[in-house]
Design an enzyme around this catalytic site. Structure first.
Site, PDB file in Angstrom:
ATOM      1  N   HIS A  37       0.843  -1.203   0.000  1.00 15.07           N
ATOM      2  CA  HIS A  37       0.000   0.000   0.000  1.00 15.07           C
ATOM      3  C   HIS A  37       0.879   1.254   0.000  1.00 15.07           C
ATOM      4  CE1 HIS A  37      -2.645  -2.986   2.244  1.00 15.07           C
ATOM      5  NE2 HIS A  37      -3.434  -2.641   1.242  1.00 15.07           N
ATOM      6  N   GLN A 148      -0.843  -4.329  -9.093  1.00 17.60           N
ATOM      7  CA  GLN A 148      -0.881  -5.474 -10.015  1.00 17.60           C
ATOM      8  C   GLN A 148      -1.115  -6.778  -9.248  1.00 17.60           C
ATOM      9  OE1 GLN A 148       2.605  -6.123 -12.636  1.00 17.60           O
ATOM     10  NE2 GLN A 148       2.151  -8.308 -12.308  1.00 17.60           N
ATOM     11  N   VAL A 176       4.714  -5.610  -4.628  1.00 18.00           N
ATOM     12  CA  VAL A 176       5.767  -5.514  -3.612  1.00 18.00           C
ATOM     13  C   VAL A 176       5.831  -6.846  -2.874  1.00 18.00           C
ATOM     14  CG1 VAL A 176       6.551  -4.324  -1.536  1.00 18.00           C
ATOM     15  CG2 VAL A 176       5.453  -3.031  -3.389  1.00 18.00           C
ATOM     16  N   SER A 185       0.526  -9.083   1.549  1.00 20.13           N
ATOM     17  CA  SER A 185      -0.930  -9.095   1.582  1.00 20.13           C
ATOM     18  C   SER A 185      -1.373  -8.912   3.025  1.00 20.13           C
ATOM     19  CB  SER A 185      -1.454 -10.435   1.054  1.00 20.13           C
ATOM     20  OG  SER A 185      -2.806 -10.620   1.438  1.00 20.13           O
TER      21      SER A 185
HETATM   22  P1  AMP Z   1      -6.419  -4.141  -0.283  1.00 25.02           P
HETATM   23  O1  AMP Z   1      -6.246  -3.279   0.930  1.00 25.02           O
HETATM   24  O2  AMP Z   1      -5.915  -5.539  -0.094  1.00 25.02           O
HETATM   25  O3  AMP Z   1      -7.788  -4.045  -0.881  1.00 25.02           O
HETATM   26  O4  AMP Z   1      -5.441  -3.530  -1.374  1.00 25.02           O
HETATM   27  C1  AMP Z   1      -5.507  -2.175  -1.714  1.00 25.02           C
HETATM   28  C2  AMP Z   1      -4.638  -1.946  -2.921  1.00 25.02           C
HETATM   29  O5  AMP Z   1      -3.291  -2.276  -2.606  1.00 25.02           O
HETATM   30  C3  AMP Z   1      -5.055  -2.808  -4.123  1.00 25.02           C
HETATM   31  O6  AMP Z   1      -4.977  -2.034  -5.307  1.00 25.02           O
HETATM   32  C4  AMP Z   1      -4.022  -3.901  -4.101  1.00 25.02           C
HETATM   33  O7  AMP Z   1      -3.774  -4.462  -5.376  1.00 25.02           O
HETATM   34  C5  AMP Z   1      -2.806  -3.152  -3.598  1.00 25.02           C
HETATM   35  N1  AMP Z   1      -1.828  -4.091  -3.040  1.00 25.02           N
HETATM   36  C6  AMP Z   1      -2.056  -5.044  -2.107  1.00 25.02           C
HETATM   37  N2  AMP Z   1      -0.950  -5.774  -1.898  1.00 25.02           N
HETATM   38  C7  AMP Z   1       0.000  -5.276  -2.725  1.00 25.02           C
HETATM   39  C8  AMP Z   1       1.365  -5.616  -2.987  1.00 25.02           C
HETATM   40  N3  AMP Z   1       1.986  -6.620  -2.369  1.00 25.02           N
HETATM   41  N4  AMP Z   1       2.032  -4.880  -3.909  1.00 25.02           N
HETATM   42  C9  AMP Z   1       1.411  -3.864  -4.563  1.00 25.02           C
HETATM   43  N5  AMP Z   1       0.141  -3.498  -4.357  1.00 25.02           N
HETATM   44  C10 AMP Z   1      -0.564  -4.193  -3.460  1.00 25.02           C
END
Ligand code: AMP
Length: 280
Positions: A37, A148, A176, A185
């Site tokens: 994030h 991505q 990342v 994640s």
């Molecule tokens: P989330 O909070 O899981 O809904 O993710 C919010 C945003 O962060 C989404 O656009 C995800 O794709 C991005 N995101 C989550 N994990 C990663 C990561 N490891 N690398 C890059 N972006 C991420």
């Protein structure tokens, strides 16, 4: 940094920012923020005058037996991280703010929403498209930043932005990873130490496919077979899907070519993890 709770406050914040000559960037998240994030927030701040990070655990994108109730909620730490990365505002609405009593309007991106993650999570992308459209509209965003990591989500949202003629441009940021390869994640927090080791199978399979493609291997069948073999070495994992698809349509592709997506999803214990690579 501003903490905004209502759509009216978000809209007011955006209009003030725009009047001062800045473009508006939005980074939608569900909180439990980590370095993935953070990279999105930094990319947004580099490109836009004003950046809002939304923190909203969106109930409509969770299935009835999924982890909505226990999804990690770490609001104070999230605000500290967002602020340290240069966010100008955090938008953290209550559920009733985005879904007023009797809410009956949903955004359904047909076809795409039932592929990859959508196949095993019916209704998931309907929830995602609905909330992201509300957020992009409320923030009057010029740019929306997405990872991505959730590659099928990117395909769904690109289609949605095109179809709704939303003015926001989507920016996709690279995955990342931890030093050992595991894609960051928020759900990694669920993993036991043993599961954390087993989870490396996903990134191992992705790296192997990248190496095979670099060596000239292009057929979907052979790439998928190679990834299946990698998973076979860790039988505790339950594969959800291993697929090569066109990244725009999410339809199966027979050969790896630019803009095809090799994506995997698997259950590690009770935790469903995903990973992918986009063929250059
Ligand atoms: P989330 O909070 O899981 O809904 O993710 C919010 C945003 O962060 C989404 O656009 C995800 O794709 C991005 N995101 C989550 N994990 C990663 C990561 N490891 N690398 C890059 N972006 C991420």
């Amino acid at each position: 940094m501003h903490i905004l709770r209502t759509v009216a406050e978000l809209r007011q914040w955006a209009r003030t920012g725009r009047a001062q000559g800045g473009t508006i960037g939005l980074v939608p998240t569900m909180g439990a923020l980590h370095a993935g994030h953070a990279s999105l927030i930094r990319a947004a701040k580099a490109a836009c005058g004003q950046v809002a990070v939304s923190i909203f655990v969106n109930p409509t994108q969770f299935g009835p037996h999924e982890d909505y109730a226990v999804y990690p909620r770490t609001f104070d730490a999230d605000c500290a991280l967002a602020s340290a990365q240069g966010a100008d505002a955090v938008f953290a609405p209550a559920v009733e703010e985005l879904y007023p009593a009797g809410a009956a309007t949903f955004v359904d991106v047909e076809g795409l929403s039932s592929r990859l993650d959508g196949a095993s999570r019916p209704g998931h992308f309907r929830g995602v498209a609905t909330v992201v459209s509300k957020l992009l509209i409320a923030a009057e965003a010029d740019f929306g930043f997405f990872g991505q990591k959730d590659a099928a989500q990117v395909a769904v949202l690109r289609r949605m932005v095109t179809d709704l003629r939303l003015p926001a441009k989507l920016v996709v940021c690279p995955i990342v990873r931890e030093p050992d390869g595991l894609a960051l994640s928020s759900r990694n927090a669920y993993l036991s130490p043993a599961e954390r080791t087993q989870a490396l199978t996903l990134s191992r399979a992705i790296r192997q496919v990248e190496a095979l493609v670099a060596a000239g291997q292009r057929s979907a069948a052979s790439l998928i077979a190679a990834a299946r073999q990698t998973f076979a070495a860790e039988p505790t994992l339950r594969i959800d899907y291993i697929e090569l698809v066109d990244w725009a349509t999410l339809e199966p592709a027979e050969t790896a070519r630019p803009n095809t997506l090799f994506a995997v999803a698997a259950w590690v214990g009770q935790t469903r993890l995903i990973d992918n690579t986009v063929i250059a």
